[in-house]
Design a protein around this motif. Sequence first.
Motif, PDB file in Angstrom:
ATOM      1  N   SER A  74       6.402   1.468   0.305  1.00  0.00           N
ATOM      2  CA  SER A  74       5.523   2.562  -0.114  1.00  0.00           C
ATOM      3  C   SER A  74       6.311   3.828  -0.429  1.00  0.00           C
ATOM      4  O   SER A  74       7.523   3.888  -0.256  1.00  0.00           O
ATOM      5  N   THR A  75       5.601   4.822  -0.903  1.00  0.00           N
ATOM      6  CA  THR A  75       6.192   6.126  -1.192  1.00  0.00           C
ATOM      7  C   THR A  75       6.543   6.831   0.119  1.00  0.00           C
ATOM      8  O   THR A  75       5.838   6.674   1.116  1.00  0.00           O
ATOM      9  N   HIS A  76       7.637   7.573   0.117  1.00  0.00           N
ATOM     10  CA  HIS A  76       8.027   8.338   1.295  1.00  0.00           C
ATOM     11  C   HIS A  76       8.407   9.751   0.910  1.00  0.00           C
ATOM     12  O   HIS A  76       8.545  10.065  -0.267  1.00  0.00           O
ATOM     13  N   GLU A  77       8.556  10.574   1.941  1.00  0.00           N
ATOM     14  CA  GLU A  77       9.121  11.904   1.744  1.00  0.00           C
ATOM     15  C   GLU A  77      10.317  12.018   2.669  1.00  0.00           C
ATOM     16  O   GLU A  77      10.459  11.228   3.609  1.00  0.00           O
ATOM     17  N   LEU A  78      11.179  12.991   2.394  1.00  0.00           N
ATOM     18  CA  LEU A  78      12.330  13.184   3.269  1.00  0.00           C
ATOM     19  C   LEU A  78      12.421  14.662   3.645  1.00  0.00           C
ATOM     20  O   LEU A  78      12.650  15.516   2.795  1.00  0.00           O
ATOM     21  N   TRP A 135      13.243  13.093   8.478  1.00  0.00           N
ATOM     22  CA  TRP A 135      12.013  12.394   8.836  1.00  0.00           C
ATOM     23  C   TRP A 135      11.027  12.392   7.692  1.00  0.00           C
ATOM     24  O   TRP A 135      11.083  13.209   6.780  1.00  0.00           O
ATOM     25  N   CYS A 136      10.102  11.442   7.774  1.00  0.00           N
ATOM     26  CA  CYS A 136       9.010  11.335   6.814  1.00  0.00           C
ATOM     27  C   CYS A 136       7.723  11.583   7.590  1.00  0.00           C
ATOM     28  O   CYS A 136       7.485  10.953   8.603  1.00  0.00           O
ATOM     29  N   ASN A 137       6.920  12.522   7.093  1.00  0.00           N
ATOM     30  CA  ASN A 137       5.709  12.885   7.831  1.00  0.00           C
ATOM     31  C   ASN A 137       4.433  12.472   7.100  1.00  0.00           C
ATOM     32  O   ASN A 137       3.366  13.026   7.337  1.00  0.00           O
ATOM     33  N   GLY A 140       1.246   8.619   9.669  1.00  0.00           N
ATOM     34  CA  GLY A 140       1.651   7.442  10.430  1.00  0.00           C
ATOM     35  C   GLY A 140       3.120   7.063  10.279  1.00  0.00           C
ATOM     36  O   GLY A 140       3.635   6.280  11.067  1.00  0.00           O
ATOM     37  N   HIS A 141       3.787   7.599   9.281  1.00  0.00           N
ATOM     38  CA  HIS A 141       5.166   7.172   9.018  1.00  0.00           C
ATOM     39  C   HIS A 141       6.144   7.653  10.090  1.00  0.00           C
ATOM     40  O   HIS A 141       7.057   6.921  10.471  1.00  0.00           O
ATOM     41  N   TYR A 142       5.934   8.886  10.550  1.00  0.00           N
ATOM     42  CA  TYR A 142       6.834   9.390  11.597  1.00  0.00           C
ATOM     43  C   TYR A 142       6.718   8.533  12.857  1.00  0.00           C
ATOM     44  O   TYR A 142       7.723   8.067  13.388  1.00  0.00           O
ATOM     45  N   GLY A 145       8.321   5.228  12.932  1.00  0.00           N
ATOM     46  CA  GLY A 145       9.768   5.151  13.158  1.00  0.00           C
ATOM     47  C   GLY A 145      10.614   5.791  12.075  1.00  0.00           C
ATOM     48  O   GLY A 145      11.839   5.631  12.054  1.00  0.00           O
ATOM     49  N   MET A 146       9.977   6.538  11.176  1.00  0.00           N
ATOM     50  CA  MET A 146      10.755   7.141  10.087  1.00  0.00           C
ATOM     51  C   MET A 146      11.368   8.476  10.527  1.00  0.00           C
ATOM     52  O   MET A 146      10.917   9.562  10.143  1.00  0.00           O
ATOM     53  N   HIS A 147      12.399   8.368  11.328  1.00  0.00           N
ATOM     54  CA  HIS A 147      13.106   9.566  11.791  1.00  0.00           C
ATOM     55  C   HIS A 147      14.529   9.195  12.167  1.00  0.00           C
ATOM     56  O   HIS A 147      14.796   8.072  12.598  1.00  0.00           O
TER      57      HIS A 147
HETATM   58 CU    CU Z   1       7.342   7.532   4.839  1.00  0.00          CU
END
Ligand code: CU
Length: 153
Positions: A74-78, A135-137, A140-142, A145-147
């Motif tokens: 999926s799409t993410h942010e950083l 991290w990605c906020n 639910g992404h954070y 485990g997106m950190h």
């Molecule tokens: Cu993400």
Amino acid sequence: MPVLRAITRRRNPALAAAMLVVYAVALVGCDGAPSSTAKATTIDVTMHDFGIRVSRRTVPAGTVVLHATNRGPSTHELNVDLSRYTAANLPLQTDSITADESANGLHRVDSIEQLNLHHTGDLTVQLRPGRYVLWCNLEGHYLGGMHETFDVR
Ligand SMILES: [Cu+2]
């Protein structure tokens, strides 16, 4: 006017010396590449559902290029923040689904707001020594485990 000539003569070598110094400094300045480019350190950042991996956890202070790749699906942010917390322990919002981006002790450096699937993006940032979190906020992404944490020394 001999006196004036004497003063002028005395001043000229000093001026010439000063000009030489200016010239030498200019030469040194032009000789190398700009220091920001010369000292840039790259961290490869790989993002996926749900995790962030970094190619190195410690970098020298200065210019850092975060080279991010989204492996999806999926799409993410950083987000990049100078942080009092380790990445796994950011304060949560009251919704308990996202981390609190305005928490005390969390200072946003920069971010890539949207990184589409299979896309890459570079963030070039100036970092002073400290602990940083990536991290990605997205919802639910954070918590998924997106950190990741890295240190600047
Ligand atoms: Cu993400």
